[in-house]
Design an enzyme around this catalytic site. Sequence first.
Site, PDB file in Angstrom:
ATOM      1  CE  LYS A  65      13.199  22.875  73.307  1.00 12.65           C
ATOM      2  NZ  LYS A  65      14.157  22.153  74.161  1.00 12.65           N
ATOM      3  CG  ASP A 102      16.062  23.091  77.366  1.00 11.16           C
ATOM      4  OD1 ASP A 102      15.299  22.699  78.270  1.00 11.16           O
ATOM      5  OD2 ASP A 102      16.096  23.230  76.559  1.00 11.16           O
ATOM      6  CE1 TYR A 220      11.557  11.952  79.082  1.00 12.85           C
ATOM      7  CE2 TYR A 220      13.317  13.526  79.047  1.00 12.85           C
ATOM      8  CZ  TYR A 220      11.779  12.988  78.889  1.00 12.85           C
ATOM      9  OH  TYR A 220      10.937  13.813  78.641  1.00 12.85           O
TER      10      TYR A 220
END
Length: 276
Positions: A65, A102, A220
Amino acid sequence: MDRYGVIGHPIRHSRSPAIHQHFALLTGQPLSYERIEGTLEGFESEVIRFFAAGGLGLNVTLPFKERAFALAVERSPRAQVARAANTLGMTLEGTLWADNTDGEGLVRDMTLNLGVTLAGSRVLVLGAGGAARGIVQPLLKAGIAQLDIANRTLMRAQTLVRELESVSNEVPCHAFSWSEIPEHPYEVVINATSTAVAGDMPPLPATLFDQRTLAYDLGYGKGPTPFLELARQAGAGQMEDGLGMLVEQAAESFYLWRGIRPPGAEVLRALRAACH
Ligand code: ATR
């Protein structure tokens, strides 16, 4: 067919192709979306090759990123705060642009899918690394009343707060070390540390959480994360993991590329059903 994809290393477990293909189906957009295994040596040339071959957009994931951000010529303000990009595209003139969806994905998941009122709320972000950087600017823009950032290494939180203050000083932002975290309840507590992976969240004051608190983990997985388990035991009213953010950041990328908003909630429901 219009070509999109996600590049990362490793990439085989990425859920982005399934999410974007579902978006394409629901919006009637004819496009393909592929997984691209990037290499540490050749990431930049792989991106350039993708666009030179007619590709229209790329999502970028770990560990690229920051390099995607550095490669682009045009960078959105939210990508500049994040110093990282998860979305790349090409202007009509052939200029590579970078954005970071995001934080917008997090805000949209909270407000649209979870029905949380961010406006006027006090928010605590745990962590000041890349994940925290990716979300703070859209949180400030969502009209929150106060942003506190707590990090194991205080200096990193202080640096981030200083940068935010130079972008906008409308919302009070404060940095804390882990041991100085204020002992009052927040409306929202977000775990942006990488402890979901390590599974060793350090102790937090139980007074951070009450019945009105949303505890949100950017991570998650199967079952509750260590942070969400801790929040539940401390009396938080609502516990949510980052699957909704994953879908909504993808929806925001899709919107940037195609100008059409896909139904994130519907795709999130399908993804949760498939996970259980
Ligand atoms: P990411 O891109 O996932 O955010 P990162 O930039 O390395 O990765 O940042 C990791 C974050 O998790 C940091 O805020 C880090 O705290 P430090 O800045 O003090 O290193 C935090 N973190 C990682 N492990 C932690 C732990 N065991 N306890 C508390 N914070 C932790």
